[in-house]
Design a protein around this motif. Structure first.
Motif, PDB file in Angstrom:
ATOM      1  N   SER A   1      -3.368 -48.064  29.002  1.00 58.80           N
ATOM      2  CA  SER A   1      -4.709 -48.249  28.448  1.00 58.80           C
ATOM      3  C   SER A   1      -4.699 -48.706  26.991  1.00 58.80           C
ATOM      4  N   GLU A   2      -3.620 -48.443  26.259  1.00 54.46           N
ATOM      5  CA  GLU A   2      -3.558 -48.839  24.854  1.00 54.46           C
ATOM      6  C   GLU A   2      -3.095 -50.281  24.680  1.00 54.46           C
ATOM      7  N   ASN A   3      -2.657 -50.933  25.765  1.00 61.29           N
ATOM      8  CA  ASN A   3      -2.117 -52.290  25.662  1.00 61.29           C
ATOM      9  C   ASN A   3      -2.998 -53.347  26.318  1.00 61.29           C
ATOM     10  N   VAL A   4      -4.217 -52.988  26.652  1.00 57.09           N
ATOM     11  CA  VAL A   4      -5.087 -53.892  27.405  1.00 57.09           C
ATOM     12  C   VAL A   4      -5.261 -55.237  26.708  1.00 57.09           C
ATOM     13  N   ASP A   5      -5.470 -55.209  25.409  1.00 59.11           N
ATOM     14  CA  ASP A   5      -5.737 -56.451  24.671  1.00 59.11           C
ATOM     15  C   ASP A   5      -4.494 -57.043  24.003  1.00 59.11           C
ATOM     16  N   ALA A   6      -3.345 -56.410  24.218  1.00 54.88           N
ATOM     17  CA  ALA A   6      -2.113 -56.914  23.592  1.00 54.88           C
ATOM     18  C   ALA A   6      -1.672 -58.215  24.257  1.00 54.88           C
ATOM     19  N   LYS A   7      -1.108 -59.105  23.458  1.00 48.92           N
ATOM     20  CA  LYS A   7      -0.629 -60.377  23.987  1.00 48.92           C
ATOM     21  C   LYS A   7       0.595 -60.145  24.865  1.00 48.92           C
ATOM     22  N   LYS A   8       0.639 -60.787  26.022  1.00 46.64           N
ATOM     23  CA  LYS A   8       1.741 -60.621  26.960  1.00 46.64           C
ATOM     24  C   LYS A   8       2.646 -61.854  26.943  1.00 46.64           C
ATOM     25  N   HIS A   9       3.942 -61.616  27.186  1.00 50.50           N
ATOM     26  CA  HIS A   9       4.929 -62.691  27.209  1.00 50.50           C
ATOM     27  C   HIS A   9       5.794 -62.559  28.452  1.00 50.50           C
TER      28      HIS A   9
END
Length: 231
Positions: free
Chosen positions: A61-69
């Motif tokens: 839930s804390e990484n929802v808006d984090a950029k993914k690679h």
């Protein structure tokens, strides 16, 4: 497909900092799965108490808006070697879904919380949404002879943990002291932090554990009481 939580997790670890990097690493770390109101029917877990372990499917839930690679740098490889995201258990995943195997301690029907599952060994922070629960079947889920990629050749180096004052440790129960020691021995710092002078704070239950790392030793310099956050 729209996935909604069926429960939320209660943990003494209230932030991402200090969370075990895998489930089962800190086997004595206790947490509670609290079912949401619409899933409070005890019939839904009938027979579950016959299993020692369960799978938890949950959300980062804390990484929802984090950029993914497509590649990540696993801490186990020192944070300097890239691996494909699907060859790791990185929390930065396209669909933010986590999977953990935990020991089921007991099922409870709490007068305040309702239907709950007490578990040990989880790598979830407080408030994490839980999407599904399934029993762990050793006959099918355990493969002791299976290859484990870079995990096989890159072992964790556990750090020694010391407490600068006995007064600090007196604030914690023996059980909590054991868990905190194990958590710190895993070195919760970001892999790029190496300064021996920097003091870190790890929230744990109603405490702020203040520590620094010098070489291969974690020194707890202070334990501060804060407002209780996890009953």
């Amino acid at each position: 497909m729209n996935i909604q939580p069926i429960a939320h997790f209660r943990s003494p670890l209230t932030t991402k900092f200090g969370i075990p990097r895998q489930s089962g690493i800190i086997s004595s770390l206790r947490g509670t799965i609290v079912f949401d109101k619409e899933y409070q029917d005890p019939e839904a877990i009938r027979g579950l108490d016959g299993f020692d372990y369960i799978w938890i499917i949950w959300g980062f839930s804390e990484n929802v808006d984090a950029k993914k690679h497509s590649t990540v740098r696993p801490p186990r490889l020192g944070g300097n070697v890239r691996q494909g995201v699907f060859a790791t258990r990185s929390p930065f995943r396209p669909n933010n879904i986590g999977l953990s195997s935990v020991r089921l301690v007991k099922t409870t029907l709490d007068s305040k919380e309702g239907l709950c599952l007490e578990v040990e060994g989880a790598d979830l922070m407080d408030g994490t949404p839980v999407y599904d629960i399934k029993p762990y079947l050793p006959e099918f889920d355990s493969h002791p002879s299976a290859r484990a990629g870079f995990v096989t050749t890159s072992e964790w180096t556990r750090l020694e943990v010391i407490f600068s004052t006995t007064a600090a440790t007196s604030l914690l129960t023996a059980a909590d002291l054991s868990v905190v020691t194990q958590l710190l021995s895993q070195d919760p710092r970001p892999h790029y932090h190496t300064s021996p002078d920097r003091v870190y704070g790890m929230p744990y239950n109603s405490f702020d554990i203040r520590f620094r790392v010098v070489g291969s030793t974690v020194e707890v310099v202070e334990i501060r009481e804060t407002n209780p956050t996890c009953p």
